[in-house]
Scaffold this motif. Sequence first.
Motif, PDB file in Angstrom:
ATOM      1  N   GLY A   1      14.391  29.972 -45.846  1.00  0.00           N
ATOM      2  CA  GLY A   1      14.167  28.987 -44.794  1.00  0.00           C
ATOM      3  C   GLY A   1      12.695  28.832 -44.450  1.00  0.00           C
ATOM      4  N   LYS A   2      11.989  29.955 -44.406  1.00  0.00           N
ATOM      5  CA  LYS A   2      10.548  29.916 -44.110  1.00  0.00           C
ATOM      6  C   LYS A   2       9.784  29.181 -45.209  1.00  0.00           C
ATOM      7  CE  LYS A   2      10.619  34.286 -41.526  1.00  0.00           C
ATOM      8  NZ  LYS A   2      10.264  35.723 -41.566  1.00  0.00           N
ATOM      9  N   LYS A   3      10.161  29.462 -46.455  1.00  0.00           N
ATOM     10  CA  LYS A   3       9.494  28.792 -47.571  1.00  0.00           C
ATOM     11  C   LYS A   3       9.777  27.292 -47.552  1.00  0.00           C
ATOM     12  CE  LYS A   3       9.576  32.833 -50.656  1.00  0.00           C
ATOM     13  NZ  LYS A   3      10.153  33.398 -51.908  1.00  0.00           N
ATOM     14  N   ALA A   4      11.046  26.935 -47.277  1.00  0.00           N
ATOM     15  CA  ALA A   4      11.422  25.518 -47.235  1.00  0.00           C
ATOM     16  C   ALA A   4      10.695  24.796 -46.110  1.00  0.00           C
ATOM     17  CB  ALA A   4      12.935  25.392 -47.051  1.00  0.00           C
ATOM     18  N   LYS A   5      10.589  25.442 -44.954  1.00  0.00           N
ATOM     19  CA  LYS A   5       9.946  24.825 -43.786  1.00  0.00           C
ATOM     20  C   LYS A   5       8.487  24.488 -44.073  1.00  0.00           C
ATOM     21  CE  LYS A   5       9.477  25.377 -38.770  1.00  0.00           C
ATOM     22  NZ  LYS A   5       8.057  24.991 -38.694  1.00  0.00           N
ATOM     23  N   ALA A   6       7.820  25.347 -44.827  1.00  0.00           N
ATOM     24  CA  ALA A   6       6.417  25.114 -45.148  1.00  0.00           C
ATOM     25  C   ALA A   6       6.255  23.804 -45.925  1.00  0.00           C
ATOM     26  CB  ALA A   6       5.867  26.281 -45.962  1.00  0.00           C
ATOM     27  N   TYR A   7       7.177  23.544 -46.858  1.00  0.00           N
ATOM     28  CA  TYR A   7       7.132  22.286 -47.617  1.00  0.00           C
ATOM     29  C   TYR A   7       7.483  21.096 -46.724  1.00  0.00           C
ATOM     30  CZ  TYR A   7       6.681  24.726 -52.096  1.00  0.00           C
ATOM     31  OH  TYR A   7       6.222  25.480 -53.153  1.00  0.00           O
ATOM     32  N   ILE A   8       8.547  21.266 -45.935  1.00  0.00           N
ATOM     33  CA  ILE A   8       9.007  20.181 -45.061  1.00  0.00           C
ATOM     34  C   ILE A   8       7.939  19.802 -44.055  1.00  0.00           C
ATOM     35  CG2 ILE A   8      10.685  19.581 -43.257  1.00  0.00           C
ATOM     36  CD1 ILE A   8      12.705  21.368 -44.825  1.00  0.00           C
ATOM     37  N   ASP A   9       7.273  20.799 -43.482  1.00  0.00           N
ATOM     38  CA  ASP A   9       6.225  20.534 -42.488  1.00  0.00           C
ATOM     39  C   ASP A   9       5.051  19.758 -43.090  1.00  0.00           C
ATOM     40  OD1 ASP A   9       7.684  21.788 -40.570  1.00  0.00           O
ATOM     41  OD2 ASP A   9       6.542  23.661 -40.575  1.00  0.00           O
TER      42      ASP A   9
ATOM     43  N   PRO B   1      23.592  17.579 -56.138  1.00  0.00           N
ATOM     44  CA  PRO B   1      22.218  17.313 -56.560  1.00  0.00           C
ATOM     45  C   PRO B   1      21.848  15.837 -56.434  1.00  0.00           C
ATOM     46  CG  PRO B   1      23.646  17.480 -58.472  1.00  0.00           C
ATOM     47  CD  PRO B   1      24.501  17.802 -57.287  1.00  0.00           C
ATOM     48  N   ARG B   2      20.538  15.574 -56.352  1.00  0.00           N
ATOM     49  CA  ARG B   2      20.047  14.206 -56.223  1.00  0.00           C
ATOM     50  C   ARG B   2      19.255  13.746 -57.447  1.00  0.00           C
ATOM     51  NH1 ARG B   2      18.247  13.489 -49.872  1.00  0.00           N
ATOM     52  NH2 ARG B   2      20.218  14.213 -48.976  1.00  0.00           N
ATOM     53  N   SER B   3      19.170  14.600 -58.445  1.00  0.00           N
ATOM     54  CA  SER B   3      18.429  14.239 -59.655  1.00  0.00           C
ATOM     55  C   SER B   3      19.076  14.913 -60.860  1.00  0.00           C
ATOM     56  CB  SER B   3      16.973  14.696 -59.541  1.00  0.00           C
ATOM     57  OG  SER B   3      16.900  16.116 -59.582  1.00  0.00           O
ATOM     58  N   LEU B   4      18.715  14.431 -62.044  1.00  0.00           N
ATOM     59  CA  LEU B   4      19.234  15.020 -63.276  1.00  0.00           C
ATOM     60  C   LEU B   4      18.814  16.480 -63.385  1.00  0.00           C
ATOM     61  CD1 LEU B   4      20.588  14.888 -66.039  1.00  0.00           C
ATOM     62  CD2 LEU B   4      18.466  13.904 -66.958  1.00  0.00           C
ATOM     63  N   ALA B   5      17.555  16.782 -63.055  1.00  0.00           N
ATOM     64  CA  ALA B   5      17.069  18.164 -63.140  1.00  0.00           C
ATOM     65  C   ALA B   5      17.866  19.079 -62.213  1.00  0.00           C
ATOM     66  CB  ALA B   5      15.577  18.219 -62.791  1.00  0.00           C
ATOM     67  N   GLN B   6      18.177  18.598 -61.012  1.00  0.00           N
ATOM     68  CA  GLN B   6      18.961  19.396 -60.072  1.00  0.00           C
ATOM     69  C   GLN B   6      20.395  19.585 -60.567  1.00  0.00           C
ATOM     70  OE1 GLN B   6      18.551  17.447 -56.267  1.00  0.00           O
ATOM     71  NE2 GLN B   6      16.615  18.479 -55.822  1.00  0.00           N
ATOM     72  N   ALA B   7      20.956  18.561 -61.205  1.00  0.00           N
ATOM     73  CA  ALA B   7      22.312  18.662 -61.752  1.00  0.00           C
ATOM     74  C   ALA B   7      22.380  19.733 -62.829  1.00  0.00           C
ATOM     75  CB  ALA B   7      22.753  17.311 -62.317  1.00  0.00           C
ATOM     76  N   GLU B   8      21.403  19.722 -63.697  1.00  0.00           N
ATOM     77  CA  GLU B   8      21.364  20.717 -64.782  1.00  0.00           C
ATOM     78  C   GLU B   8      21.192  22.124 -64.217  1.00  0.00           C
ATOM     79  OE1 GLU B   8      19.335  17.831 -68.209  1.00  0.00           O
ATOM     80  OE2 GLU B   8      18.072  19.095 -66.929  1.00  0.00           O
ATOM     81  N   ALA B   9      20.317  22.246 -63.224  1.00  0.00           N
ATOM     82  CA  ALA B   9      20.071  23.561 -62.621  1.00  0.00           C
ATOM     83  C   ALA B   9      21.296  24.053 -61.861  1.00  0.00           C
ATOM     84  CB  ALA B   9      18.867  23.489 -61.690  1.00  0.00           C
TER      85      ALA B   9
ATOM     86  N   ASP C   1      13.144  22.927 -56.399  1.00  0.00           N
ATOM     87  CA  ASP C   1      14.483  23.375 -56.781  1.00  0.00           C
ATOM     88  C   ASP C   1      14.623  24.899 -56.773  1.00  0.00           C
ATOM     89  OD1 ASP C   1      15.135  20.760 -57.072  1.00  0.00           O
ATOM     90  OD2 ASP C   1      15.060  20.727 -59.253  1.00  0.00           O
ATOM     91  N   GLU C   2      13.527  25.619 -57.065  1.00  0.00           N
ATOM     92  CA  GLU C   2      13.631  27.085 -57.104  1.00  0.00           C
ATOM     93  C   GLU C   2      13.913  27.676 -55.723  1.00  0.00           C
ATOM     94  OE1 GLU C   2       9.108  26.194 -57.536  1.00  0.00           O
ATOM     95  OE2 GLU C   2      11.003  25.371 -58.284  1.00  0.00           O
ATOM     96  N   ILE C   3      13.715  26.887 -54.662  1.00  0.00           N
ATOM     97  CA  ILE C   3      14.083  27.300 -53.305  1.00  0.00           C
ATOM     98  C   ILE C   3      15.437  26.694 -52.919  1.00  0.00           C
ATOM     99  CG2 ILE C   3      13.458  27.161 -50.854  1.00  0.00           C
ATOM    100  CD1 ILE C   3      10.528  27.157 -51.700  1.00  0.00           C
ATOM    101  N   THR C   4      15.608  25.417 -53.260  1.00  0.00           N
ATOM    102  CA  THR C   4      16.828  24.704 -52.871  1.00  0.00           C
ATOM    103  C   THR C   4      18.081  25.284 -53.527  1.00  0.00           C
ATOM    104  OG1 THR C   4      15.556  22.662 -52.592  1.00  0.00           O
ATOM    105  CG2 THR C   4      17.940  22.453 -52.766  1.00  0.00           C
ATOM    106  N   ILE C   5      18.023  25.527 -54.837  1.00  0.00           N
ATOM    107  CA  ILE C   5      19.204  25.999 -55.570  1.00  0.00           C
ATOM    108  C   ILE C   5      19.731  27.326 -55.011  1.00  0.00           C
ATOM    109  CG2 ILE C   5      20.050  26.826 -57.794  1.00  0.00           C
ATOM    110  CD1 ILE C   5      19.858  23.894 -57.891  1.00  0.00           C
ATOM    111  N   PRO C   6      18.888  28.348 -54.805  1.00  0.00           N
ATOM    112  CA  PRO C   6      19.397  29.595 -54.218  1.00  0.00           C
ATOM    113  C   PRO C   6      20.016  29.387 -52.826  1.00  0.00           C
ATOM    114  CG  PRO C   6      17.247  29.972 -55.186  1.00  0.00           C
ATOM    115  CD  PRO C   6      17.462  28.483 -55.189  1.00  0.00           C
TER     116      PRO C   6
END
Length: 224
Positions: free
Chosen positions: A46-54, A86-94, A61-66
């Motif tokens: 959550g902390k890592k995601a917040k840094a990007y969102i902010d 997923p919202r993209s082909l890369a996310q679908a594959e992952a 994806d390496e944060i979202t998938i887990p």
Amino acid sequence: MNILTFGPNGSGKGTQGAIIKEKYGIDHIESGAIFREHIKGGTELGKKAKAYIDRGDLVPDEITIPMVLETLAKSKQKGWLLDGFPRSLAQAEALDKALKAAGMQLDYVVEIVLDRQIAKDRIMGRRLCANDNNHPNHIAFDAIKPVEKDGKLVCRVCGGALSARADDQDEGAINKRHDIYYDDKTGTMAAVNYFKKLMGAKVLSVDGSKGIKEVSALIMKQLP
């Protein structure tokens, strides 16, 4: 039973997800809620995601998938319906690779098919209920039109206050969201097509231009 659901903004995907959840007793997991849960809980992810969102950046994806997998694992016994990812082909594959590695089977993929212009018109006319966002209210459709009370339009289901999301009235923002969804090269439609080609999960494609009850009946007819 584990389900992935796809549909452009304006297709009624959230409403149909709520109906499926109610009938089968599975968890309706929305991708945005996953982020909010982790950020509110102060988890490492959550902390890592917040840094990007902010910063206004997309969470990688390496944060979202887990995050997604951790939430799905909690619903392993009940079953789940994943909405918004997923919202993209890369996310679908992952996601496919991660589900298999975690021993989680994907049973169904539900695709709500809707013309882009119809989807846009629906977004601009929809209103959100303060009590439950899945209560359908739309100023252009008689079947789900809000009711008037004391000179104001209120939720047709519960009488709650209604509002319109600012980005629902912004054609540029709508077009940006739909550009991602309808992109069949690397976007969400590419993800849908990826799962259509996979062996295992059954893909249900239904006409989203019909009414809520009709769409629901089409989906339920094909689920066990």
